[in-house]
Design an enzyme around this catalytic site. Structure first.
Site, PDB file in Angstrom:
ATOM      1  N   HIS A 163       0.814  -1.211   0.000  1.00 44.00           N
ATOM      2  CA  HIS A 163       0.000   0.000   0.000  1.00 44.00           C
ATOM      3  C   HIS A 163       0.851   1.268   0.000  1.00 44.00           C
ATOM      4  O   HIS A 163       0.384   2.329  -0.387  1.00 44.00           O
ATOM      5  CB  HIS A 163      -0.908   0.047   1.234  1.00 44.00           C
ATOM      6  CG  HIS A 163      -1.912  -1.055   1.289  1.00 44.00           C
ATOM      7  ND1 HIS A 163      -2.911  -1.197   0.362  1.00 44.00           N
ATOM      8  CD2 HIS A 163      -2.070  -2.082   2.161  1.00 44.00           C
ATOM      9  CE1 HIS A 163      -3.654  -2.258   0.654  1.00 44.00           C
ATOM     10  NE2 HIS A 163      -3.156  -2.804   1.750  1.00 44.00           N
TER      11      HIS A 163
ATOM     12  N   HIS B  74       5.865   6.211   6.972  1.00 46.56           N
ATOM     13  CA  HIS B  74       5.453   5.761   5.652  1.00 46.56           C
ATOM     14  C   HIS B  74       5.096   6.978   4.823  1.00 46.56           C
ATOM     15  O   HIS B  74       5.202   8.103   5.306  1.00 46.56           O
ATOM     16  CB  HIS B  74       4.284   4.771   5.739  1.00 46.56           C
ATOM     17  CG  HIS B  74       3.065   5.340   6.376  1.00 46.56           C
ATOM     18  ND1 HIS B  74       2.877   5.382   7.740  1.00 46.56           N
ATOM     19  CD2 HIS B  74       1.953   5.912   5.834  1.00 46.56           C
ATOM     20  CE1 HIS B  74       1.718   5.932   8.016  1.00 46.56           C
ATOM     21  NE2 HIS B  74       1.134   6.283   6.874  1.00 46.56           N
TER      22      HIS B  74
ATOM     23  N   HIS C 183       2.666   8.935   1.457  1.00 48.00           N
ATOM     24  CA  HIS C 183       1.507   9.017   0.575  1.00 48.00           C
ATOM     25  C   HIS C 183       1.870   9.965  -0.568  1.00 48.00           C
ATOM     26  O   HIS C 183       2.416  11.044  -0.320  1.00 48.00           O
ATOM     27  CB  HIS C 183       0.289   9.556   1.316  1.00 48.00           C
ATOM     28  CG  HIS C 183      -0.106   8.737   2.506  1.00 48.00           C
ATOM     29  ND1 HIS C 183      -0.888   7.611   2.418  1.00 48.00           N
ATOM     30  CD2 HIS C 183       0.186   8.892   3.820  1.00 48.00           C
ATOM     31  CE1 HIS C 183      -1.067   7.103   3.614  1.00 48.00           C
ATOM     32  NE2 HIS C 183      -0.425   7.860   4.495  1.00 48.00           N
TER      33      HIS C 183
ATOM     34  N   THR D  68      -6.130   4.843   6.916  1.00 48.73           N
ATOM     35  CA  THR D  68      -6.296   3.557   6.251  1.00 48.73           C
ATOM     36  C   THR D  68      -7.163   2.685   7.148  1.00 48.73           C
ATOM     37  O   THR D  68      -7.233   2.906   8.357  1.00 48.73           O
ATOM     38  CB  THR D  68      -4.945   2.850   6.012  1.00 48.73           C
ATOM     39  OG1 THR D  68      -4.272   2.677   7.258  1.00 48.73           O
ATOM     40  CG2 THR D  68      -4.060   3.647   5.059  1.00 48.73           C
TER      41      THR D  68
END
Length: 303
Positions: A89, A116, A118, A222
């Site tokens: 993802h 992480h 995006h 998420t």
């Protein structure tokens, strides 16, 4: 959304969506058996809650909060060797629990866990949060936690870099060279590789540039969309060159398709109040990039 209406699929196609599966809108096709963002509540009912993230921050409607004092970062200069992974993802990096953050109106001290990212498509708009309707190229969340009364408290620092639509750095941000270079080794899902020695201090703005921010209560972005997150959105940017941003679009989702558009659309505010620190300004220039710091309470699933 109705697949037959939106995608104009042949009527003979059948759908058997797994309630535990989810995907970003960029992955959704009539043949893709996954729940897109508008159906994440099928994957987890919490995603249909009234305090979901991300949101659009309307700066003129924010309220000044004197409790939003400067943060204190401890051991962010600590060098570590992390592992960067394509988790299907996003890109995720685990960090040792040595660095902590406190102050800024936070109720406790939190330990860094992972970060992480995006992003959009080839350096285009891709941030999850928007400010005054502007979507920026990227957010880089840094998450930390501290257990309290059986729950998990988490923090996320979201860094937004430059966009071809707003501001693109004329040169590469060398502090991110190790991360961008590692992307070549993790193009496929579950691939991972070691990063060279680095520190969190290299990847966030200097502390004196982190005194202007916005704050609101929201959720993880998420599934399972847990509504126990305190977000702080920093005003100061971290630039990346267009080539650095574009490198993220060379990664692949689980099905082998390009990993692009890895963001959830903004969610309704539903009466929530967004606050600003004393250093935050009411109007954000079109060249301003966003960096975001979030604190999550009760984190049980990141992805």
């Amino acid at each position: 959304r109705d697949c037959l209406k939106i995608m104009k699929c042949p009527h003979h196609i059948s759908f058997s969506l797994s309630l535990s599966d989810w995907c970003y809108q960029s992955q959704f096709t009539c043949a893709q058996e996954c729940n897109g963002p508008d159906k994440w509540n099928h994957a987890n009912s919490a995603c249909a809650g009234k305090s979901q993230s991300p949101i659009n921050v309307v700066t003129r409607k924010t309220l000044k909060d004197e409790r939003l004092t400067p943060f204190e970062f401890t051991n962010y200069q600590q060098i570590f060797r992390g592992t960067i992974k394509n988790n299907g993802h996003s890109v995720q990096v685990a960090v040792p629990h040595l660095s902590t953050i406190s102050g800024g109106g936070l109720p406790s001290t939190y330990k860094a866990v992972q970060f992480h990212l995006h992003w959009g498509i080839n350096g285009g708009p891709g941030s999850e949060h928007t400010i005054d309707g502007e979507q920026y190229p990227m957010e880089v969340p840094y998450q930390s936690f501290k257990k309290k009364k059986g729950s998990v408290l988490a923090i996320c620092v979201h860094l937004s870099s430059s966009s071809s639509f707003f501001f693109v750095s004329n040169s590469a941000n060398r502090k991110y060279d190790s991360i961008v270079s590692a992307l070549r080794a993790i193009k496929n899902t579950n691939a991972n590789t070691s990063l060279p020695p680095t520190s969190l201090a290299q990847l966030i703005p200097p502390e004196h540039n982190l005194t202007s921010f916005y704050r609101y209560r929201g959720s993880l972005t998420t599934p399972g969309c847990i509504e126990a997150v305190v977000w702080t959105l920093f005003e100061n940017p971290i630039p990346l060159s267009f080539d650095q941003l574009r490198a993220f679009s060379e990664l692949k989702f689980r099905d082998g398709k390009p990993m692009v558009g890895t963001f959830r659309p903004v969610q309704p505010l539903n009466g929530r109040q967004v606050y600003r620190s004393g250093g935050a300004v009411l109007l954000v220039s079109s060249n301003l990039l966003m960096a975001a710091l979030a604190t999550a309470l009760g984190l049980s699933r990141l992805y």
